[in-house]
Design an enzyme around this catalytic site. Sequence first.
Site, PDB file in Angstrom:
ATOM      1  N   LYS A 162       0.840  -1.192   0.000  1.00 43.32           N
ATOM      2  CA  LYS A 162       0.000   0.000   0.000  1.00 43.32           C
ATOM      3  C   LYS A 162       0.883   1.254   0.000  1.00 43.32           C
ATOM      4  O   LYS A 162       1.759   1.415   0.860  1.00 43.32           O
ATOM      5  CB  LYS A 162      -0.895   0.017   1.239  1.00 43.32           C
ATOM      6  N   ASP A 190      -0.494  -1.063  -4.620  1.00 39.83           N
ATOM      7  CA  ASP A 190      -1.855  -0.529  -4.575  1.00 39.83           C
ATOM      8  C   ASP A 190      -1.778   0.923  -4.139  1.00 39.83           C
ATOM      9  O   ASP A 190      -1.477   1.227  -2.986  1.00 39.83           O
ATOM     10  CB  ASP A 190      -2.718  -1.331  -3.607  1.00 39.83           C
ATOM     11  N   GLU A 218      -2.110  -1.186  -8.916  1.00 36.26           N
ATOM     12  CA  GLU A 218      -3.560  -1.084  -8.751  1.00 36.26           C
ATOM     13  C   GLU A 218      -4.014   0.350  -8.552  1.00 36.26           C
ATOM     14  O   GLU A 218      -3.501   1.059  -7.677  1.00 36.26           O
ATOM     15  CB  GLU A 218      -3.988  -1.947  -7.555  1.00 36.26           C
ATOM     16  N   ASP A 243      -9.433  -0.809 -10.052  1.00 39.27           N
ATOM     17  CA  ASP A 243     -10.197  -1.243  -8.891  1.00 39.27           C
ATOM     18  C   ASP A 243     -11.409  -0.324  -8.729  1.00 39.27           C
ATOM     19  O   ASP A 243     -12.497  -0.634  -9.181  1.00 39.27           O
ATOM     20  CB  ASP A 243      -9.320  -1.240  -7.643  1.00 39.27           C
ATOM     21  N   LYS A 267     -14.578  -7.050  -6.946  1.00 39.58           N
ATOM     22  CA  LYS A 267     -14.903  -7.119  -5.519  1.00 39.58           C
ATOM     23  C   LYS A 267     -16.409  -7.177  -5.370  1.00 39.58           C
ATOM     24  O   LYS A 267     -17.136  -6.391  -5.997  1.00 39.58           O
ATOM     25  CB  LYS A 267     -14.341  -5.904  -4.769  1.00 39.58           C
TER      26      LYS A 267
END
Length: 369
Positions: A162, A190, A218, A243, A267
């Site tokens: 992250k 991400d 991402e 995403d 998701k």
Amino acid sequence: MIIKSVRFARLSVPLHTPFKTALRTVSSIEDLVVMIDTECGKTGYGSAPSTPVITGDTHQSMLSIINSVLAPLLLGKSVSNINELCNHLAGAVVANSSAKAALEIALYDLWSQGLGVPLYQALGGERCELKTDVTISVDAIDKMLSDCDIALDKGFDVLKIKIGNDLEHDIKRVQAIAAHVGSKAALRLDVNQGWDAKQTVRALRAIESEGIVLELVEQPVKAQDIDGLHYISERVQSKIMADESAFSPKQVVTLLERGAVDIINIKLMKSGGLSRAIRIADIAATYDCPCMIGCMLEGSIAVSAAAHLAGAKAQQISLIDLDGPALGQFDPVQGGTKFNGPAISLNNTPGLGITHINGLIDLPNGVWQ
């Protein structure tokens, strides 16, 4: 099976370490659990977390919309009409994707129980063993390196890093982690919408110039910046994954028609449940575009449903990011899918296979407490 009632409960699981991204910091998994009861005595389980900065859903908003709009559509209906029920939920109200997802998960649990097979088999799949990555939260470099070591010791060999809150420091974070980890693990980044398009190109070129190979990057830019995603994809070597830009089948078609991204992250909390997630996977397959199955830091009820989808759609969904249960200090769900570090083993019992959930706090009045 005829639907008799919809009940709610709260479930809380503390994390081993705070979950930090460019958008939020979380110290526990807080799930709204939805239970759909049938007249024959069977119960289907679904759940959803509060993610207002991503989906716009909060626990109380989900309770309110389910009670006032969605649950009345289900009462007295047969679970065998799964497609019709999901279509009714999808068209009943705009947005509210997590509320719809929680209900759909419980419906699909019941539907596959009625068929007497695990959900992934009911969806036409055979794969019952998966391997997930694990998230390394954005933090000071020394802390991130320590978290990488902990993950490696637990057997994880794919790390999702992250970043996204400080461009120059982000570059240093990635370079330090790559040097520290070496060949022990693949790296995914991400950014959680933390950069703009030009910053992303600058950062990735700096990272790539060091010989660092990233499995994927991402959502580096804001969800609505499709032009930015296309700009990036044309200028870097790394694979770019959507995403937050990919909630619906229509958005996925737009992304793939534009050639804006290389990978789609599915998701359940974004798509509104399993029915549209299946559609997204099938759309991506027509474009020969690989998919990741991800989660929103929810617990093992919803993550189990996502894992079953991955088991059913093995050819389309080749990347697994279902580490929510691994980040928690314990798993309160008995029966069903087993989460053991990076290993995910789907149940061979009907539906999601859930037999009991420890620590449920009933919400009889439909109010989050």
